[in-house]
Design an enzyme around this catalytic site. Structure first.
Site, PDB file in Angstrom:
ATOM      1  N   ARG A   1       0.703  -1.166   0.009  1.00  0.00           N
ATOM      2  CA  ARG A   1       0.030   0.098   0.066  1.00  0.00           C
ATOM      3  C   ARG A   1       0.861   1.306   0.085  1.00  0.00           C
ATOM      4  O   ARG A   1       1.651   1.505   1.040  1.00  0.00           O
ATOM      5  CB  ARG A   1      -1.003  -0.092   1.399  1.00  0.00           C
ATOM      6  CG  ARG A   1      -1.764   1.130   1.396  1.00  0.00           C
ATOM      7  CD  ARG A   1      -2.307   1.129   2.482  1.00  0.00           C
ATOM      8  NE  ARG A   1      -3.303   2.449   2.557  1.00  0.00           N
ATOM      9  CZ  ARG A   1      -3.373   3.434   3.624  1.00  0.00           C
ATOM     10  NH1 ARG A   1      -2.840   2.937   4.854  1.00  0.00           N
ATOM     11  NH2 ARG A   1      -4.064   4.699   3.526  1.00  0.00           N
TER      12      ARG A   1
ATOM     13  N   HIS B   1      -3.125  10.785   0.881  1.00  0.00           N
ATOM     14  CA  HIS B   1      -2.532  10.740   2.214  1.00  0.00           C
ATOM     15  C   HIS B   1      -1.937  12.123   2.616  1.00  0.00           C
ATOM     16  O   HIS B   1      -0.991  12.344   2.840  1.00  0.00           O
ATOM     17  CB  HIS B   1      -1.509   9.546   2.243  1.00  0.00           C
ATOM     18  CG  HIS B   1      -1.231   9.025   3.451  1.00  0.00           C
ATOM     19  ND1 HIS B   1      -1.277   7.722   3.628  1.00  0.00           N
ATOM     20  CD2 HIS B   1      -0.805   9.580   4.509  1.00  0.00           C
ATOM     21  CE1 HIS B   1      -1.129   7.402   5.011  1.00  0.00           C
ATOM     22  NE2 HIS B   1      -0.649   8.458   5.429  1.00  0.00           N
TER      23      HIS B   1
ATOM     24  N   GLU C   1      -7.745   8.291   6.299  1.00  0.00           N
ATOM     25  CA  GLU C   1      -7.818   8.921   7.582  1.00  0.00           C
ATOM     26  C   GLU C   1      -8.432  10.396   7.464  1.00  0.00           C
ATOM     27  O   GLU C   1      -7.768  11.282   7.763  1.00  0.00           O
ATOM     28  CB  GLU C   1      -6.365   9.043   8.496  1.00  0.00           C
ATOM     29  CG  GLU C   1      -6.070   7.439   8.590  1.00  0.00           C
ATOM     30  CD  GLU C   1      -4.829   7.679   9.583  1.00  0.00           C
ATOM     31  OE1 GLU C   1      -4.345   8.558  10.076  1.00  0.00           O
ATOM     32  OE2 GLU C   1      -4.332   6.409   9.875  1.00  0.00           O
TER      33      GLU C   1
ATOM     34  N   ASN D   1      -7.643   1.642   9.895  1.00  0.00           N
ATOM     35  CA  ASN D   1      -6.287   1.704  10.599  1.00  0.00           C
ATOM     36  C   ASN D   1      -6.597   1.851  11.941  1.00  0.00           C
ATOM     37  O   ASN D   1      -7.666   2.506  12.427  1.00  0.00           O
ATOM     38  CB  ASN D   1      -5.792   3.086  10.354  1.00  0.00           C
ATOM     39  CG  ASN D   1      -5.251   2.994   8.627  1.00  0.00           C
ATOM     40  OD1 ASN D   1      -5.149   2.031   7.955  1.00  0.00           O
ATOM     41  ND2 ASN D   1      -4.856   4.227   8.254  1.00  0.00           N
TER      42      ASN D   1
ATOM     43  N   TYR E   1      -4.728   1.929  15.980  1.00  0.00           N
ATOM     44  CA  TYR E   1      -3.509   1.804  16.829  1.00  0.00           C
ATOM     45  C   TYR E   1      -4.014   1.764  18.374  1.00  0.00           C
ATOM     46  O   TYR E   1      -3.002   1.090  18.825  1.00  0.00           O
ATOM     47  CB  TYR E   1      -2.825   3.388  16.344  1.00  0.00           C
ATOM     48  CG  TYR E   1      -2.226   3.336  15.258  1.00  0.00           C
ATOM     49  CD1 TYR E   1      -0.752   2.907  15.050  1.00  0.00           C
ATOM     50  CD2 TYR E   1      -2.832   3.721  14.126  1.00  0.00           C
ATOM     51  CE1 TYR E   1      -0.350   2.905  13.815  1.00  0.00           C
ATOM     52  CE2 TYR E   1      -2.223   3.818  12.729  1.00  0.00           C
ATOM     53  CZ  TYR E   1      -0.997   3.351  12.615  1.00  0.00           C
ATOM     54  OH  TYR E   1      -0.497   2.991  11.190  1.00  0.00           O
TER      55      TYR E   1
ATOM     56  N   GLU F   1      -3.722  -0.275   8.185  1.00  0.00           N
ATOM     57  CA  GLU F   1      -2.668   0.218   8.987  1.00  0.00           C
ATOM     58  C   GLU F   1      -2.447  -0.249  10.339  1.00  0.00           C
ATOM     59  O   GLU F   1      -3.850  -0.463  10.802  1.00  0.00           O
ATOM     60  CB  GLU F   1      -2.425   1.835   9.140  1.00  0.00           C
ATOM     61  CG  GLU F   1      -1.808   2.266   7.835  1.00  0.00           C
ATOM     62  CD  GLU F   1      -1.831   3.951   8.167  1.00  0.00           C
ATOM     63  OE1 GLU F   1      -1.599   4.258   9.188  1.00  0.00           O
ATOM     64  OE2 GLU F   1      -2.035   4.590   7.116  1.00  0.00           O
TER      65      GLU F   1
END
Ligand code: IFM
Length: 481
Positions: free
Chosen positions: A85, A129, A174, A302, A304, A381
Site C-alpha cells: 500500500r 494521504h 484517515e 487503521n 493503533y 494500517e
C-alpha cells in the site's frame, strides 16, 4: 473472551488467500520534493512553519524513496508480502491541483506499479494521504466544495493512467486527520484552528471520496474503498458526564465517518453539536449523502490504540480512578467537545504515548461489524513506534514491535473467527519515515532507515513478519527485547 485469544501462546493460522501487506505514504518516504516538476503541498508549507514539526524536520528528503524505489521494492519482495500500500502524491500528478496530468509524475507511479507487478506484489494505491496541492489550499482547501470536485478530476487522471495495474484504490487515508487535525486543532497541515472549517472539511473530504468513486470506476478501477482511523472510545468512569463525553468523542472520531459512508446520514447528535459552528455541516447539499454512501468494494480500517476520556473538569476523578492526565495543551477540537483525553496508568504505551491494547482492536472490529452492514474489511494500517536503536552487533532488535504485531494479529484473527469478514492486513510501516508533527523522531518501520546516508537495514521485526507471511501463521509470541 478477547484477552485469552489475543495473548495466547498458540500458533494461529490465517485462511489461505489472506492478503499480507506493508504500507507507506508519499510525503513520508519519497523526498525529492521539487524533482521533475512536483508542485508544493500543504505539508511542504506547514513543515516550514516555525514550531510546527519537531526539530524543524521536513519531507524534502525523507527516505529518498523517489530515487531508491527499486531497492525498496526489492525489500518488499524479500519480505514476501503479497500487497504493498503506497500513496500517490497529488502534487506530482497535478502540480497546481488542477488541469492536465503532469507526465513525469505519472511516470514515477507507473514504474512503481510495474515494479511491484514484476515482483508479484499487488499494488494498493491511496490517492490522498494528506498532501493537498498548496494552490488548492490557497483557494479554500477542504473547507470548500470545489476541492472535492478537483479531487474527483485527479482521481480520474490517476485511474486512467494506472487503473490497469492497481488492484485496490483507497480514495482517502484517515479523513478525520485531514479535517479535525488539519483545520480544527491545527496540529497537521494546513494548521488551521477553526472548528467550523473542520466540520466543512469533514464533509468535503467525504464528498471528494463520493465523487472519486464513480470517476475511478469509469476508468475501470478494479476495487475502490476508503481508509478510516477508528478507535474504541471509552469513558474513564461511569459518571454520566464522562459517558456523554465519550459519546461525543466517538461521534467526532468514528461516527462522523462511518454513518455517512455506511448509512447515508450524519449522526444527529453531532449535527446538533456542530450546528453553532459555521460553515460546519451546513455545507451538506441535496444528493451529497447518496454519493458518499455509494457501495464500496471494501473498507480500510487503521487501528493503533483505544481512547479514554473524561468530561472537562473531571480530571481529578480520572486520577482517582487510576488514569493519568497529560499536561493540558490547547486543542480547539477537544475544548469544543468539552473533553480531556486520559490514559490508564498501568497500561503499556508506545513511544507515541499510545496505549498498547490488542483486545480493543478485536472489540473495534466486532463492534463495527455488529453496527453496520460492512463490505469486506482490510486492516490498512497497524504498527508501533518504539525506541529502536542499532546494537553493537549492527542489528535492530525490536522485539517489542514483533510482540505488538503478534498480539494485534491475534486480535484480527479472533475477530475473523467471530464472523468479521477481514481479508488482509498491512503493517505500518515498511520503512522508518517522516512521522508528521514528530518529524523523524518516531520510527514505525520494519526497516531501519539511516537518514544521513539513506541506508536501509531490516530489523528483527522484518524477519519475524517475513516468517508470518511465508507460513500464513503466527508462531508462538516472541519475548519482548
Ligand atoms: O504515520 C501515520 C500514517 O501516516 C497515518 N496513520 C498513522 C501513522 C502513525 O501515526
Amino acid at each position: 473472551m478477547t484477552d485469552t485469544v489475543a495473548t495466547s501462546a498458540d500458533p494461529v493460522r490465517f485462511p489461505d488467500g489472506f492478503l499480507w501487506g506493508a504500507a507507506t505514504a508519499a510525503y513520508q518516504i519519497e523526498g525529492a520534493a521539487s524533482a521533475d516538476g512536483r508542485g508544493v503541498s500543504i505539508w511542504d508549507t506547514f513543515s516550514r512553519r516555525p514550531g510546527a514539526v519537531h526539530n524543524g524536520d521536513t519531507g524534502d528528503v525523507a527516505c529518498d524513496h523517489y530515487h531508491r524505489m527499486d531497492g525498496d521494492l526489492d525489500l518488499l519482495a524479500e519480505l514476501g508480502v503479497s500487497a504493498y500500500r503506497f500513496s500517490i502524491a497529488w502534487p506530482r500528478v497535478q502540480p497546481t491541483g488542477k488541469g492536465p496530468a503532469h507526465q513525469p509524475g505519472l511516470d514515477f507511479y507507473r514504474r512503481l506499479v510495474d515494479g511491484l507487478r514484476a515482483r508479484g506484489i499487488s499494488p494498493v494505491a491511496t490517492l490522498y494521504h494528506w498532501d493537498l496541492p498548496q494552490p488548492l489550499e490557497d483557494a479554500g482547501g477542504w473547507g470548500v466544495r470545489e476541492t472535492a470536485e478537483r479531487f474527483a478530476d485527479y482521481a480520474a487522471l490517476a485511474g486512467q493512467a494506472l487503473g490497469d495495474g492497481v488492484d485496490m484504490w483507497i480514495t482517502l487515508n484517515e479523513p478525520w486527520c485531514s479535517s479535525w487535525l488539519g483545520y480544527g486543532s491545527g496540529r497537521h497541515a494546513p494548521g488551521v484552528t477553526d472548528v467550523g472549517r473542520a466540520g466543512a472539511a469533514n464533509h468535503h473530504l467525504l464528498l471528494g471520496h463520493g465523487m472519486a468513486l464513480p470517476a475511478l470506476r469509469a476508468e475501470g478501477a478494479a476495487r475502490v474503498g476508503i481508509t478510516l482511523n477508528l478507535a474504541p472510545v471509552r469513558a474513564a468512569t461511569d459518571h454520566p458526564d464522562d459517558v456523554a463525553a465519550a459519546q461525543r468523542v466517538d461521534g467526532n472520531q468514528n461516527r462522523l465517518f462511518t454513518e455517512p459512508l455506511l448509512e447515508g446520514r450524519y449522526p444527529t447528535d453531532m449535527l446538533e453539536h456542530y450546528a453553532r459552528h459555521r460553515p460546519g455541516f451546513s455545507v451538506v447539499a441535496d444528493g451529497d449523502l447518496d454519493l458518499i454512501s455509494a457501495p464500496m468494494d471494501f473498507l480500510g480500517v487503521n487501528y493503533y490504540f483505544p481512547a479514554f476520556v473524561v468530561a472537562r473538569g473531571r480530571e481529578a476523578e480520572a486520577l482517582r480512578a487510576g488514569f493519568c492526565v497529560a499536561p493540558r495543551e490547547a486543542d480547539a477540537v477537544a475544548d469544543d467537545l468539552g473533553v480531556t483525553a486520559v490514559h490508564r496508568s498501568e497500561q503499556p504505551r508506545t513511544l507515541m504515548g499510545w496505549e498498547v491494547d490488542a483486545p480493543a482492536m478485536r472489540d473495534l472490529l466486532t463492534g463495527l461489524s455488529a453496527s453496520y452492514r460492512l463490505p469486506p474489511v482490510y486492516v490498512t494500517e497497524n504498527g508501533a513506534s518504539f525506541s529502536d536503536y542499532q546494537g553493537p552487533d549492527g542489528v535492530v532488535h525490536d522485539g517489542e514491535r514483533s510482540a505488538y504485531l503478534d498480539t494485534h494479529l491475534r486480535a484480527v484473527r479472533s475477530a475473523m473467527t467471530a464472523g468479521v469478514d477481514i481479508r488482509g492486513y498491512f503493517v505500518w510501516s515498511l520503512l522508518d519515515n517522516f512521522e508528521w508533527g514528530h518529524g523523524y523522531s518516531k520510527r514505525f518501520g520494519l526497516v531501519w532507515v539511516d537518514y544521513p546516508s539513506g541506508g536501509r537495514l531490516p530489523k528483527d521485526s522484518f524477519r519475524w513478519y517475513q516468517t508470518v507471511v511465508a507460513t500464513n501463521e503466527l508462531p508462538a509470541p516472541p519475548a519482548a527485547s
